[in-house]
Design an enzyme around this catalytic site. Sequence first.
Site, PDB file in Angstrom:
ATOM      1  N   LYS A  17      -9.087   0.209   4.125  1.00 18.59           N
ATOM      2  CA  LYS A  17      -7.910   1.046   3.814  1.00 18.59           C
ATOM      3  C   LYS A  17      -7.780   1.212   2.310  1.00 18.59           C
ATOM      4  CE  LYS A  17      -3.416  -0.305   4.032  1.00 18.59           C
ATOM      5  NZ  LYS A  17      -2.603   0.197   2.904  1.00 18.59           N
ATOM      6  N   ASP A  25      -4.345   5.677   3.174  1.00 25.98           N
ATOM      7  CA  ASP A  25      -2.929   5.396   3.401  1.00 25.98           C
ATOM      8  C   ASP A  25      -2.118   5.940   2.218  1.00 25.98           C
ATOM      9  OD1 ASP A  25      -0.415   4.189   3.768  1.00 25.98           O
ATOM     10  OD2 ASP A  25      -1.126   2.221   3.081  1.00 25.98           O
ATOM     11  N   ASP A  32       6.776  15.153   2.537  1.00 30.35           N
ATOM     12  CA  ASP A  32       7.207  16.250   1.657  1.00 30.35           C
ATOM     13  C   ASP A  32       7.593  17.432   2.554  1.00 30.35           C
ATOM     14  OD1 ASP A  32       7.458  18.030  -0.621  1.00 30.35           O
ATOM     15  OD2 ASP A  32       6.058  16.727  -1.694  1.00 30.35           O
TER      16      ASP A  32
HETATM   17  O1  LIG Z   1       0.874   2.267   6.277  1.00 30.01           O
HETATM   18  C1  LIG Z   1       0.558   1.089   6.037  1.00 30.01           C
HETATM   19  O2  LIG Z   1      -0.617   0.756   5.966  1.00 30.01           O
HETATM   20  C2  LIG Z   1       1.641   0.081   5.951  1.00 30.01           C
HETATM   21  C3  LIG Z   1       2.801   0.371   6.657  1.00 30.01           C
HETATM   22  C4  LIG Z   1       3.765  -0.622   6.843  1.00 30.01           C
HETATM   23  O3  LIG Z   1       4.778  -0.419   7.525  1.00 30.01           O
HETATM   24  N1  LIG Z   1       3.562  -1.842   6.266  1.00 30.01           N
HETATM   25  C5  LIG Z   1       2.469  -2.135   5.509  1.00 30.01           C
HETATM   26  O4  LIG Z   1       2.351  -3.279   5.050  1.00 30.01           O
HETATM   27  N2  LIG Z   1       1.510  -1.163   5.303  1.00 30.01           N
HETATM   28  C6  LIG Z   1       0.353  -1.437   4.433  1.00 30.01           C
HETATM   29  O5  LIG Z   1      -0.404  -2.519   4.986  1.00 30.01           O
HETATM   30  C7  LIG Z   1      -0.880  -3.384   3.965  1.00 30.01           C
HETATM   31  C8  LIG Z   1      -0.383  -4.781   4.241  1.00 30.01           C
HETATM   32  O6  LIG Z   1      -0.859  -5.646   3.266  1.00 30.01           O
HETATM   33  P1  LIG Z   1      -0.573  -7.216   3.301  1.00 30.01           P
HETATM   34  O7  LIG Z   1       0.902  -7.403   3.406  1.00 30.01           O
HETATM   35  O8  LIG Z   1      -1.123  -7.689   1.988  1.00 30.01           O
HETATM   36  O9  LIG Z   1      -1.312  -7.765   4.494  1.00 30.01           O
HETATM   37  C9  LIG Z   1      -0.408  -2.816   2.628  1.00 30.01           C
HETATM   38  O10 LIG Z   1      -1.486  -2.083   2.059  1.00 30.01           O
HETATM   39  C10 LIG Z   1       0.723  -1.884   3.006  1.00 30.01           C
HETATM   40  O11 LIG Z   1       0.788  -0.762   2.148  1.00 30.01           O
END
Ligand SMILES: O=C(O)c1cc(=O)[nH]c(=O)n1[C@@H]1O[C@H](COP(=O)(O)O)[C@@H](O)[C@H]1O
Length: 254
Positions: free
Chosen positions: A49, A76, A81
């Site tokens: 990602k 991601d 918008d």
């Molecule tokens: O869309 C996402 O990936 C995302 C949505 C969400 O609700 N929560 C969320 O944590 N994420 C993404 O998932 C990843 C979680 O990362 P960690 O918390 O480090 O495991 C991050 O890159 C967030 O941007």
Amino acid sequence: MILSPLRRASNLKSNRNPAERIIVALDYPDAAGAESLLRQLEGIPCYMKVGMELFYAAGPQFVLRLKEAGYNVFLDLKLHDIPNTVKGGSASVTRLGVDMFNVHAAGGAAMMEAAREGVEQAMSGRPGAAKPILIGVTQLTSTSQQVLNDEIGIAGPIEEAVLRYASLAKQSGLDGVVASPLEVTRIKERCGASFATVTPGIRPAGAAIGDQSRVMTPQDAFAQGTDYIVIGRPITGAAYPRQALEQIIESITG
Ligand SMILES: O=C(O)c1cc(=O)[nH]c(=O)n1[C@@H]1O[C@H](COP(=O)(O)O)[C@@H](O)[C@H]1O
């Protein structure tokens, strides 16, 4: 430098290797940090990602490098918008050749339909290419019940808000949603088994929760029936990231 080509996961239904259902969040400030992790994880066919931190620093070029290395890529950027702008953004992202990307379901039906139109428009110029999986973000996994009710001002259980966004995403023609694994069972009941769930908020037992709120372990998330888990810091922040990822894979296969 990104190393050897990896086997590519074909689609949602034929994910055989469990690693293909693990999306590693490359949340790094530059390409060098992400490339260092890739070297350590070499040969493990997980999804990668690219989020806003890395994309704003390293740009589409880094996405292309991941694709050249054979990875499936979830871009991601959480597009949100006016419909016309999201349509154009979705078309650009599709032309980049990503395998999955997301938009905020809070943008509403017209915006999500425009995202789908953007994908379709771009696909007409890419014969033979695989269509990206288009995902709607429901309520961020960092949002707690209290924050939703008292700060954001949305009343009721958080699960109901998530289900509402999921239904809207489904009606708008999206392929699935991002949500917490805590909500997967209800989403599948409401939107059908083939409606994809992509679940961050993943924490192996004992791992620091940090800014996440609605969390679950990898094995419990898959037991709930999620299609993909998204996991960042428990791997990227580990002393031995490869070992951390291998332990997660073992926990879901064992
Ligand atoms: O869309 C996402 O990936 C995302 C949505 C969400 O609700 N929560 C969320 O944590 N994420 C993404 O998932 C990843 C979680 O990362 P960690 O918390 O480090 O495991 C991050 O890159 C967030 O941007």
